[in-house]
Scaffold this motif. Structure first.
Motif, mmCIF file in Angstrom:
data_model
loop_
_atom_site.group_PDB
_atom_site.id
_atom_site.type_symbol
_atom_site.label_atom_id
_atom_site.label_comp_id
_atom_site.label_asym_id
_atom_site.label_seq_id
_atom_site.Cartn_x
_atom_site.Cartn_y
_atom_site.Cartn_z
ATOM 1 N N MET A 1 0.840 -1.205 0.000
ATOM 2 C CA MET A 1 0.000 0.000 0.000
ATOM 3 C C MET A 1 0.864 1.240 0.000
ATOM 4 O O MET A 1 1.935 1.254 0.585
ATOM 5 C CB MET A 1 -0.907 -0.010 1.233
ATOM 6 N N ARG A 2 0.366 2.277 -0.600
ATOM 7 C CA ARG A 2 1.096 3.503 -0.771
ATOM 8 C C ARG A 2 1.267 4.235 0.563
ATOM 9 O O ARG A 2 0.387 4.260 1.405
ATOM 10 C CB ARG A 2 0.303 4.373 -1.751
ATOM 11 N N TYR A 44 -5.801 -7.086 3.723
ATOM 12 C CA TYR A 44 -4.922 -6.502 2.708
ATOM 13 C C TYR A 44 -3.956 -7.577 2.222
ATOM 14 O O TYR A 44 -3.195 -8.135 3.008
ATOM 15 C CB TYR A 44 -4.161 -5.324 3.300
ATOM 16 N N THR A 184 2.835 -1.911 -6.053
ATOM 17 C CA THR A 184 1.614 -2.652 -5.728
ATOM 18 C C THR A 184 0.477 -1.764 -5.241
ATOM 19 O O THR A 184 -0.664 -2.203 -5.232
ATOM 20 C CB THR A 184 1.870 -3.725 -4.649
ATOM 21 N N GLY A 185 0.748 -0.567 -4.812
ATOM 22 C CA GLY A 185 -0.347 0.228 -4.266
ATOM 23 C C GLY A 185 -0.229 1.712 -4.493
ATOM 24 O O GLY A 185 -1.002 2.481 -3.931
ATOM 25 N N LEU A 213 -5.264 -0.523 -9.073
ATOM 26 C CA LEU A 213 -6.680 -0.662 -8.759
ATOM 27 C C LEU A 213 -7.544 -0.416 -9.998
ATOM 28 O O LEU A 213 -7.236 0.464 -10.816
ATOM 29 C CB LEU A 213 -7.088 0.320 -7.672
ATOM 30 N N GLN A 242 -7.265 -6.827 -3.670
ATOM 31 C CA GLN A 242 -6.369 -6.003 -2.856
ATOM 32 C C GLN A 242 -6.750 -6.028 -1.373
ATOM 33 O O GLN A 242 -5.984 -6.458 -0.549
ATOM 34 C CB GLN A 242 -6.348 -4.556 -3.358
ATOM 35 N N THR A 276 -7.387 -5.361 -8.429
ATOM 36 C CA THR A 276 -6.354 -4.742 -9.248
ATOM 37 C C THR A 276 -6.141 -5.525 -10.536
ATOM 38 O O THR A 276 -6.502 -6.698 -10.637
ATOM 39 C CB THR A 276 -5.008 -4.685 -8.506
#
Length: 286
Positions: A1-2, A44, A184-185, A213, A242, A276
């Motif tokens: 995740m960002r 997650y 990934t995010g 996403l 996700q 995603t």
């Protein structure tokens, strides 16, 4: 995740994520315990799906090295790396479930941040794969990147926001060895501006492997990659879950955004999860 962004971040990338729950506070910590505790109830899971993909893509990228390069291994740049989760899964004999257990258990609760850091150095060193590759991490969170560097998950770490400023001299130097970018995010929090900044300084043939996403358009980034000689492909039928939505409002926003792209959320976002797609970009000659 960002990881978190600065409070005044704005522009198309942030607008694309306006209806998505923010978890800013879990990235502003000296270790990832809060990250795993907060995300566990929402299942997650995208880093686990990415593990096998990134390992296979890395192997293919290294086999594609031009003759006469001496077999030198490439460097991976993990974009929006946060606490180095992708690097942990890429380079160590671990699963995401192992990391959830490691950071949410009673033993982890009893440790100070310093004690946890020392434990984690040993934890990751003992599980390091023989084929581990050099990983550079890029994220806006200084706390998260500092942890990942300190415990040995990242070989270099840069807490920089390329949406706003050019890369530092250190990051420019590191980009000269990068042959694969993973994410990934982060797409949606970072835009084509970040990719432009990266692509300006890479020196090796670059591959990009991005989980994005379905609520976020990737066409503008793909166009910028194409301008730098990369062709982007995706399998529209192959989706990767996700996480669960945090509530009805987030779900309604996601469903509306998926419908706006022309996709069908039935049984997917409409059933309660973000999904995603994997976008793979490679030089046209490849």
């Amino acid at each position: 995740m960002r990881a978190r962004t600065t409070p005044d971040d704005s522009g198309p990338a942030m607008g694309e994520m306006a209806g998505k729950t923010r978890f800013d506070d879990i990235y502003d910590r000296p270790d990832p315990r809060a990250y795993f505790r907060r995300l566990a109830p929402f299942a997650y899971e995208i880093p686990q799906h990415a593990q096998g993909v990134f390992r296979r893509t890395l192997a293919e990228r290294e086999r594609s090295a031009p003759p006469g390069t001496g077999g030198e291994r490439i460097t991976v740049l993990d974009l929006c790396c946060s606490y180095g989760i992708n690097a942990a899964l890429l380079n160590h004999d671990l699963t995401l479930a192992d990391l959830y257990a490691h950071y949410t258990g009673a033993e982890a609760d009893r440790l100070t941040a310093g004690e946890l850091l020392e434990r984690d150095k040993e934890f990751y060193a003992a599980r390091r794969r023989a084929d581990a590759v050099r990983v550079v991490g890029l994220d806006t969170s200084a706390e998260a990147t500092a942890y990942a560097l300190a415990v040995g998950l990242l070989d270099e770490a840069y807490a920089e926001n390329l949406e706003r400023v050019p890369p530092s001299p250190g990051l420019v130097r590191a980009l000269g060895r990068v042959g694969l970018v993973t994410v990934t995010g982060g797409v949606g929090y970072v835009s084509h501006r970040t990719f432009d900044a990266l692509l300006e300084h890479v020196r090796l043939p670059l591959w990009v492997s991005a989980f994005v996403l379905r609520t976020v358009p990737y066409d503008r980034i793909a166009a910028r990659l194409a301008a730098h000689g990369l062709t982007t492909t995706t399998d529209p039928e192959r989706l990767y879950p996700q996480r669960l939505f945090t509530g009805p409002e987030e779900q309604r926003d996601a469903v509306a955004r998926v419908l706006a792209t022309g996709d069908d959320p039935t049984g997917l976002e409409a059933a309660g999860r973000y999904y995603t797609r994997l976008y793979e970009s490679r030089p046209r000659a490849a």
